[in-house]
Design an enzyme around this catalytic site. Structure first.
Site, mmCIF file in Angstrom:
data_model
loop_
_atom_site.group_PDB
_atom_site.id
_atom_site.type_symbol
_atom_site.label_atom_id
_atom_site.label_comp_id
_atom_site.label_asym_id
_atom_site.label_seq_id
_atom_site.Cartn_x
_atom_site.Cartn_y
_atom_site.Cartn_z
ATOM 1 N NE ARG A 201 42.278 43.331 41.206
ATOM 2 C CZ ARG A 201 43.400 43.060 41.852
ATOM 3 N NH1 ARG A 201 44.400 42.459 41.261
ATOM 4 N NH2 ARG A 201 43.551 43.399 43.117
ATOM 5 C CG ASN B 233 43.543 46.407 39.627
ATOM 6 O OD1 ASN B 233 42.393 46.371 39.221
ATOM 7 N ND2 ASN B 233 43.830 46.427 40.908
#
Length: 97
Positions: free
Chosen positions: A22, A40
């Site tokens: 990320r 996520n």
């Protein structure tokens, strides 16, 4: 003539959690001047949305499919809801929790 603005959703499969995926996605998107978000999932994938000029979206899609973060292993990336937008929905590129 200005490049059309595009919006596209993505889901990345593989070893993409716990490997700073990320953070690297956010960094790459900001470098390209894209907006959107990444997060996520419970299922071990990473999902998100990117918005920006079509040419920059193409570069980001290749990055999501082939590069990712240094420790990640991408099995596949699925893109959906690709469309041209009049104006961006997001003002930055954020990591959602």
């Amino acid at each position: 003539m200005a490049t059309p603005l595009k919006s596209v959703s993505f889901e990345v499969f593989g070893k993409v959690q716990g490997v700073f995926f990320r953070k690297h996605t956010q960094s790459e998107a900001k470098k390209l001047g894209l907006t959107g978000w990444v997060q996520n999932t419970q299922g071990g994938t990473v999902i998100g949305c990117i918005e920006g000029p079509e040419d920059k979206i193409k570069i980001m899609k290749i990055w999501l499919e082939k590069t990712g973060s240094p420790e990640s292993h991408i099995d596949k990336c699925v893109f959906s809801n690709e469309k041209i937008v009049d104006k961006p929905s997001f003002s930055s590129f954020d990591i959602r929790h």
